[in-house]
Design an enzyme around this catalytic site. Structure first.
Site, PDB file in Angstrom:
ATOM      1  N   GLY A  71       0.928  -1.230  -0.057  1.00  0.00           N
ATOM      2  CA  GLY A  71      -0.082   0.041   0.161  1.00  0.00           C
ATOM      3  C   GLY A  71       0.879   1.323  -0.005  1.00  0.00           C
ATOM      4  CB  SER A  72      -0.009   4.436   1.540  1.00  0.00           C
ATOM      5  OG  SER A  72       0.538   5.708   1.664  1.00  0.00           O
ATOM      6  CB  SER A  73       5.011   6.311   0.331  1.00  0.00           C
ATOM      7  OG  SER A  73       4.134   7.330   0.340  1.00  0.00           O
ATOM      8  N   GLY A  74       3.087   5.999   3.332  1.00  0.00           N
ATOM      9  CA  GLY A  74       3.059   6.531   4.526  1.00  0.00           C
ATOM     10  C   GLY A  74       3.185   4.976   5.588  1.00  0.00           C
ATOM     11  CD1 TRP A  75       3.090  -0.430   5.228  1.00  0.00           C
ATOM     12  CD2 TRP A  75       4.542  -0.368   6.603  1.00  0.00           C
ATOM     13  NE1 TRP A  75       2.983  -1.624   5.754  1.00  0.00           N
ATOM     14  CE2 TRP A  75       3.952  -1.634   6.572  1.00  0.00           C
ATOM     15  CE3 TRP A  75       5.797  -0.260   7.192  1.00  0.00           C
ATOM     16  CZ2 TRP A  75       4.219  -2.635   7.555  1.00  0.00           C
ATOM     17  CZ3 TRP A  75       5.782  -1.456   8.217  1.00  0.00           C
ATOM     18  CH2 TRP A  75       5.216  -2.560   8.278  1.00  0.00           C
TER      19      TRP A  75
END
Lengths: 423, 148
Positions: free
Chosen positions: B72-76
């Protein structure tokens, strides 16, 4: 990891504490990856913003604290110098103009503005969008980048042929100050070749088609590199923007090839580049239908909120929405938010599109989106969106029911208050 | 392998590669599905929130998280970073698929993390097993839970 003399000097603090802490993070990160060295980058797109309540206690101590803790993972608070790499801010949590509509507390708006001043002076350019490639950061083929934002990364690698991994808040913070990022993954040519063939049995044409295909591919491919076969229609920025965002939401796709269209392969053979194919999928009417159903998490036909513009809309998408809303009024029980980068919003204003959308009762937002901000109009229970990514995330994050469909089905729902979308 | 032969029969030892150093022990929480950070977890509770995820509603706070890796997102990394600031991070991470998201995420969560194990941890370790992760030594020691 092997470091150059200059990198060692940065690590040892000869160029200041901020670069030393940045190198410390890059070293820990590179070793975690198993990278052998760093690579130079002069193109960083990151998340430096301070716009959420969880950042507030840190921001109250000063913006150096925010950068040190959240962008460098450093317990030591360092003075933050000017960025050395060309650097831009991606999407944030607050629309600087429409924050009241978002329901944002004024203290958070003040924090974001103060943080922007801090960052702006240090060379972080305030694009404030998930699509930097729409507003002036268009990397060249082969350029080493350090980008966050999965939908931008897949676009950067696949459509532009530049090279980036999915970076994070801390690694982009360190890259911006050092001009370095681990040489790993998509920076290396051999890792950019295809792994799976996806053969299309149906025509994939409009934006919704490309979103569905992307969502399907993410589910079946996971983190591998699909190569598309059988595309008969030429896609454009809008379609590939949606396709990539969808594939990076249902899965972790960071790169794909469409031979003859994307820049690193003219043929299927070239896309695989001698790599052994791991598998093959066929995408037909049944797969499309099934994917469409998976994206629907709503049961109630009555909708409250229409979200358009994820990833942020191009000027053509804003123009289309204005055209569909011309001389019409949206349903009184429905709110419509259209999201586009601030730079594009200026063009839309000048063209008169904003007036048309406003007169119909819609709002044009910039800098943010509901999934990032976690903010919807008050009392929202059922949403409709033309974005597979937003349909994937919003129900999970905010607990609403979600309909997914074409932009015209979404505008129709805005006008009637009812969902009547079709696959 | 010496440790494995000398240990009690219900104990299994894996060898792997250190991602983040350190030692931790605790109860395993195992999922065969990758986890999203941003949009996939609640960083205030350490709970998985993704629709259609087999671990939806389950918190990994204080557990030894055994999973394929990140998606998923690069906010991991930022979200797992915040689980640490909020004190609801997992105690250690054992994963099978290396990506930039999981590598950076493990680094900033600052918990022992290990990968490239010599046996598939997802098929051997079960939720509730007692797990000792010694990332510096590159070992994972699993004591199977007693059957109920």
């Amino acid at each position: 990891m092997k470091l150059t003399d200059y990198e060692k000097a940065m690590y040892d603090g000869e160029y200041g504490r901020a670069k030393a802490r940045a190198m410390d993070l890059l070293l820990r990160y590179g070793e975690a990856l198993g990278a052998e060295r760093l690579v130079e980058t002069n193109n960083v797109a990151g998340a430096f913003n301070a716009s959420t309540p969880s950042v507030q206690p840190i921001a109250q101590k000063g913006m150096e604290h925010v950068y040190s803790e959240l962008n460098l993972d450093s317990d030591e608070v360092v003075d933050v110098p000017h960025m050395v790499a060309h650097t831009c801010q991606l999407i944030t949590g607050i629309d600087n103009d429409n924050w009241e509509l978002q329901g944002v507390d004024k203290s958070l708006v003040d924090m974001q503005r103060e943080n922007e001043k801090f960052l702006g002076r240090r060379g972080v350019n305030m694009f404030a969008t998930c699509t930097p490639y729409q507003v002036g950061n268009v990397p060249v083929k082969g350029e080493h980048c350090a980008w966050m934002e999965s939908s931008a990364v897949i676009y950067c690698n696949s459509v532009l042929g530049a090279r980036t991994n999915v970076e994070g808040k801390e690694s982009t913070g360190a890259a911006a100050l050092t001009g370095r990022i681990p040489y790993w993954g998509f920076h290396i040519t051999e890792n950019r070749r295809g792994t799976h063939l996806v053969e299309l049995d149906i025509e994939v044409d409009d934006m919704m088609d490309w979103g569905l295909l992307g969502y399907y591919i993410g589910e079946v491919i996971g983190e591998d590199i699909p190569v598309l076969k059988g595309t008969s229609r030429q896609p454009d920025l809008v379609k590939l923007k949606h396709f990539g965002a969808a594939a990076a939401s249902s899965g972790g796709v960071e790169m794909y090839h469409i031979p003859g269209i994307t820049p690193e392969a003219d043929t299927i053979e070239e896309a695989f580049g001698g790599r052994k194919m791991k598998g093959m999928f066929r995408y037909g009417a049944a797969e499309r239908r099934e994917t469409y159903e998976k994206l629907q998490s709503a049961t109630e036909k009555k909708v409250d909120f229409i979200m358009l513009g994820c990833p942020h809309n191009s000027i053509d998408q804003v123009a289309l929405i204005a055209h569909l809303l011309e001389d019409r009024k949206i349903h009184p029980d429905v709110q419509l938010w259209v999201h586009t980068p601030r730079a594009i919003k200026q063009v839309a204003e000048r063209n008169g599109y904003l007036d048309v959308i406003r007169e119909a009762g819609g709002v044009v937002m910039s800098d943010t989106c509901p999934a990032i901000s976690r903010r919807l109009p008050q009392g929202t229970r059922v949403i409709a969106t033309d974005s597979a990514k937003q349909a994937h995330y919003l129900p999970a994050i905010t607990g609403v029911q979600g309909w997914f469909g074409s932009v015209s089905d979404c505008v129709d729902a805005a006008l009637t208050g009812q969902w009547n979308g079709r696959a | 392998m010496d440790i494995a032969t000398e240990a009690k029969p219900e104990t299994i030892v894996f060898k792997g590669r250190k991602v983040v150093g350190g030692r931790a022990e605790g109860e395993a929480l195992v999922t065969s599905e990758t986890i999203s950070g941003w949009g996939g977890i609640n960083e205030r509770t350490g709970t998985v929130i993704e629709r259609r995820h087999e671990m939806r509603g389950v918190s990994f706070a204080g557990k030894i998280l055994v999973f394929p890796g990140a998606k998923g997102s690069s906010g991991w990394s930022a979200y797992f970073h915040m689980t640490r600031l909020n004190g609801v991070q997992p105690q250690a991470m054992i994963f099978t698929r290396m990506t930039t998201k999981i590598a950076l995420g493990a680094v900033v969560t600052r918990v022992p993390a290990i990968t490239e194990l010599d046996r598939d941890p997802l098929s051997v370790i079960e939720t509730g097993d007692w797990v000792v992760v010694d990332a510096d030594a590159g070992t994972v020691t699993v004591t199977k839970k007693k059957p109920a």
